[in-house]
Write a protein that holds these residues in place. Structure first.
Motif, PDB file in Angstrom:
ATOM      1  N   ALA A 135       0.832  -1.206   0.000  1.00  0.00           N
ATOM      2  CA  ALA A 135       0.000   0.000   0.000  1.00  0.00           C
ATOM      3  C   ALA A 135       0.864   1.254   0.000  1.00  0.00           C
ATOM      4  CB  ALA A 135      -0.935  -0.008   1.209  1.00  0.00           C
ATOM      5  N   ASP A 136       1.994   1.207   0.728  1.00  0.00           N
ATOM      6  CA  ASP A 136       2.920   2.342   0.723  1.00  0.00           C
ATOM      7  C   ASP A 136       3.581   2.529  -0.637  1.00  0.00           C
ATOM      8  OD1 ASP A 136       2.502   2.982   3.398  1.00  0.00           O
ATOM      9  OD2 ASP A 136       4.092   1.648   4.097  1.00  0.00           O
ATOM     10  N   LEU A 137       3.840   1.419  -1.337  1.00  0.00           N
ATOM     11  CA  LEU A 137       4.641   1.475  -2.563  1.00  0.00           C
ATOM     12  C   LEU A 137       3.802   1.710  -3.812  1.00  0.00           C
ATOM     13  CD1 LEU A 137       7.153  -1.454  -1.854  1.00  0.00           C
ATOM     14  CD2 LEU A 137       7.426   0.992  -1.385  1.00  0.00           C
ATOM     15  N   VAL A 138       2.632   1.058  -3.911  1.00  0.00           N
ATOM     16  CA  VAL A 138       1.849   1.161  -5.146  1.00  0.00           C
ATOM     17  C   VAL A 138       0.579   1.989  -4.982  1.00  0.00           C
ATOM     18  CG1 VAL A 138       2.711  -1.091  -5.870  1.00  0.00           C
ATOM     19  CG2 VAL A 138       0.479  -0.947  -4.773  1.00  0.00           C
ATOM     20  N   GLY A 139       0.227   2.347  -3.734  1.00  0.00           N
ATOM     21  CA  GLY A 139      -0.931   3.201  -3.540  1.00  0.00           C
ATOM     22  C   GLY A 139      -1.976   2.581  -2.638  1.00  0.00           C
ATOM     23  N   ARG A 140      -2.321   3.295  -1.576  1.00  0.00           N
ATOM     24  CA  ARG A 140      -3.306   2.785  -0.612  1.00  0.00           C
ATOM     25  C   ARG A 140      -4.702   2.782  -1.203  1.00  0.00           C
ATOM     26  NH1 ARG A 140      -0.336   6.941   3.396  1.00  0.00           N
ATOM     27  NH2 ARG A 140       1.544   5.698   3.676  1.00  0.00           N
ATOM     28  N   ARG A 141      -5.032   3.842  -1.916  1.00  0.00           N
ATOM     29  CA  ARG A 141      -6.363   3.931  -2.523  1.00  0.00           C
ATOM     30  C   ARG A 141      -6.574   2.782  -3.502  1.00  0.00           C
ATOM     31  NH1 ARG A 141      -7.993   6.568  -7.319  1.00  0.00           N
ATOM     32  NH2 ARG A 141     -10.111   7.439  -7.285  1.00  0.00           N
ATOM     33  N   ARG A 142      -5.549   2.488  -4.298  1.00  0.00           N
ATOM     34  CA  ARG A 142      -5.646   1.422  -5.295  1.00  0.00           C
ATOM     35  C   ARG A 142      -5.878   0.071  -4.617  1.00  0.00           C
ATOM     36  NH1 ARG A 142      -0.708   1.180  -9.340  1.00  0.00           N
ATOM     37  NH2 ARG A 142      -1.550   3.261  -9.726  1.00  0.00           N
ATOM     38  N   LEU A 143      -5.109  -0.218  -3.556  1.00  0.00           N
ATOM     39  CA  LEU A 143      -5.266  -1.513  -2.881  1.00  0.00           C
ATOM     40  C   LEU A 143      -6.599  -1.595  -2.141  1.00  0.00           C
ATOM     41  CD1 LEU A 143      -2.429  -2.459  -3.634  1.00  0.00           C
ATOM     42  CD2 LEU A 143      -2.161  -3.207  -1.272  1.00  0.00           C
ATOM     43  N   PHE A 144      -7.032  -0.486  -1.565  1.00  0.00           N
ATOM     44  CA  PHE A 144      -8.311  -0.482  -0.852  1.00  0.00           C
ATOM     45  C   PHE A 144      -9.459  -0.793  -1.809  1.00  0.00           C
ATOM     46  CE2 PHE A 144     -12.054   2.134   0.359  1.00  0.00           C
ATOM     47  CZ  PHE A 144     -12.434   1.415   1.476  1.00  0.00           C
ATOM     48  N   LEU A 145      -9.481  -0.115  -2.954  1.00  0.00           N
ATOM     49  CA  LEU A 145     -10.549  -0.364  -3.926  1.00  0.00           C
ATOM     50  C   LEU A 145     -10.446  -1.769  -4.510  1.00  0.00           C
ATOM     51  CD1 LEU A 145     -10.553   3.090  -5.770  1.00  0.00           C
ATOM     52  CD2 LEU A 145     -12.178   2.273  -4.053  1.00  0.00           C
ATOM     53  N   GLY A 146      -9.228  -2.218  -4.776  1.00  0.00           N
ATOM     54  CA  GLY A 146      -9.049  -3.568  -5.305  1.00  0.00           C
ATOM     55  C   GLY A 146      -9.495  -4.631  -4.322  1.00  0.00           C
TER      56      GLY A 146
END
Length: 483
Positions: A76-87
């Protein structure tokens, strides 16, 4: 944490909406954790699963949920928290549809595995979005307090709602209930959540990720299945992970982070809280139904009424932390949790007497338990930059997953050393009290404020400027706020 009194915290409309979305998602995942527990016999009948294989409905969820939480927290720190949360939310919706339509054991267990992956993806991302949206201090303390209240409420509601859905509709409704909530989150979150800055050109520490994930998976399996060979393999893999992290140019978990007192002792507090309290609830569930012969519905109400204290504790814990510091609230919460368990050593075979002891003790104990949960989350995520909040929240959630997974087998094994069920329950509860109170004392000492000693230096010449002490030595520095 901050000089602003917690009662004066003011949130903007956008912050309130973000809080609503993230807390709603956390509540959904908490409900998903417990909603199937009361429906397991109906699930087995519905898909043709052998009753001896029923534990795998829970195990299939717990293995990825515990094994991949740390890796996804760092991702989440490296590729994006928003992206992982939605995924993760989208994956939960798809997995819930698969489980709801399952007609055979294979698709059902696959759905539970995917739900575990979704939990590992979304929960650390959601928690790190929460801690990075609200600055360290009163606002974050209040937000994490509400988060703790809803998580605790989610576990209780999951059990009660699961029983109601099974009775009124079908066990499939326990899967399908996630779908409309996930759709609502996916429709509103993209417009509210902002992706924070990410470190450039930082790659995932793949050897470390493989070692720690393999170690956590085998450790979780070893605890659930009581498999000593898997336990030994887990120890080797986790030792290899530490060795890899010492030499990695961009480690998955920088070891200095683990050596921070707030991270180490804060997570120890979470480990004690989550190992002992859920295991105590499990043993009391067996006692209420086996010794006092209460129905499952009556048992749910015995835990549900004191469970209201959990919600109150979550709301008030942030204010307590703002006034007294996370260190005091964490250790006081653990002490209350342990001392409230002490009267349970007096319960016997008399139903009126037992309930007169149980319900008040559980009410007080749940209040202390949730206060400790909020304080350990605040402690474990404090003093770290936003770029490491995914890692910090991943560690706190990993602590929770490992503790919940291991506590029930440990106290059950203690209870099994006595021939009588009631005597075994009393022994296990005595161990619970001892571990909780000793843990509280150690954590209080471990989180004591530290002022680094500075070597004596000659007095500066008259008229020369005196250097200002570094920030961590000032009274407002992070260690002091934990007092």
């Amino acid at each position: 944490m901050s000089g602003t009194p917690p009662d004066r915290v003011r949130l903007t409309t956008r912050e309130r909406l973000i809080l609503l979305v993230l807390l709603g998602a956390g509540f959904m995942f908490a409900v998903d954790f417990s909603i199937l527990n009361v429906a397991l016999p109906d699930v087995a009948a519905g898909v043709g699963l052998r009753r001896t294989a029923l534990p795998w409905v829970t195990t299939a969820y717990m293995l990825p949920a515990a094994g991949f939480t740390l890796v996804f927290g760092r991702l989440a720190d490296l590729v994006g928290r928003r992206r992982l949360f939605l995924g993760g939310t989208a994956l939960l919706m798809a997995a819930s549809l698969l489980g709801g339509f399952a007609t055979a054991p294979g698709p059902l267990l696959a759905a539970r595995v995917l739900q575990g992956f979704a939990t590992a993806m979304a929960t650390p991302a959601a928690l790190s979005l929460l801690t990075s949206t609200f600055a360290e201090g009163a606002a974050r303390d209040r937000a994490l307090g509400l988060n703790g209240a809803l998580l605790s409420g989610g576990f209780t509601v999951g059990a009660l709602v699961g029983g109601s859905l099974v009775s009124l509709l079908s066990w499939r409704a326990a899967f399908f209930i996630n779908v409309p909530v996930a759709v609502l989150i996916l429709a509103t979150a993209p417009a509210l959540l902002v992706e924070g800055p990410r470190p450039g050109r930082v790659r995932l520490d793949l050897p470390g990720a493989v070692a720690v994930t393999g170690g956590l998976l085998t450790a979780t399996y070893a605890v659930i299945e009581k498999n000593w060979i898997s336990g030994a393999a887990a120890a080797v893999l986790l030792a290899a992970f530490l060795a890899l992290e010492r030499r990695a140019p961009a480690p998955l978990v920088p070891l200095p982070v683990l050596r921070r007192p707030t991270v180490a002792w804060g997570n120890l507090g979470g480990l004690v809280a989550f190992t002992m309290e859920p295991a105590m609830i499990f043993l009391l569930t067996l006692y209420l139904q086996g010794t006092l012969h209460l129905s499952p519905l009556a048992t749910g109400f015995v835990f549900g009424v004191p469970g209201l204290a959990s919600i109150g504790a979550g709301v008030l814990a942030g204010r307590f932390i703002g006034r007294h510091g996370a260190r005091r609230v964490l250790t006081a919460g653990l002490a209350v949790q342990g001392l409230a368990t002490l009267p349970l050593l007096l319960v016997g075979t008399s139903r009126p007497t037992a309930l007169a002891i149980l319900i008040p003790a559980l009410f007080v104990g749940f209040f202390g338990h949730v206060s400790a949960i909020v304080a350990y989350t605040v402690t474990g995520t404090s003093g770290l930059p936003d770029a490491e909040q995914g890692l910090a929240t991943g560690l706190t959630l990993l602590t929770q997953q490992v503790a919940v997974t291991s506590g029930i087998p440990i106290l059950s094994a203690v209870a099994a050393t006595r021939s009588g069920e009631l005597a075994g329950t009393h022994l296990a509860l005595a161990v619970d009290v001892t571990v909780t109170l000793v843990g509280a004392a150690l954590i209080y000492r471990g989180l004591r404020p530290r002022t680094p000693a500075t070597p004596a230096s000659p007095a500066p010449p008259a008229g020369s400027a005196i250097a200002e002490p570094p920030a961590f030595m000032k009274p407002s520095a992070q260690p002091a706020t934990l007092a």
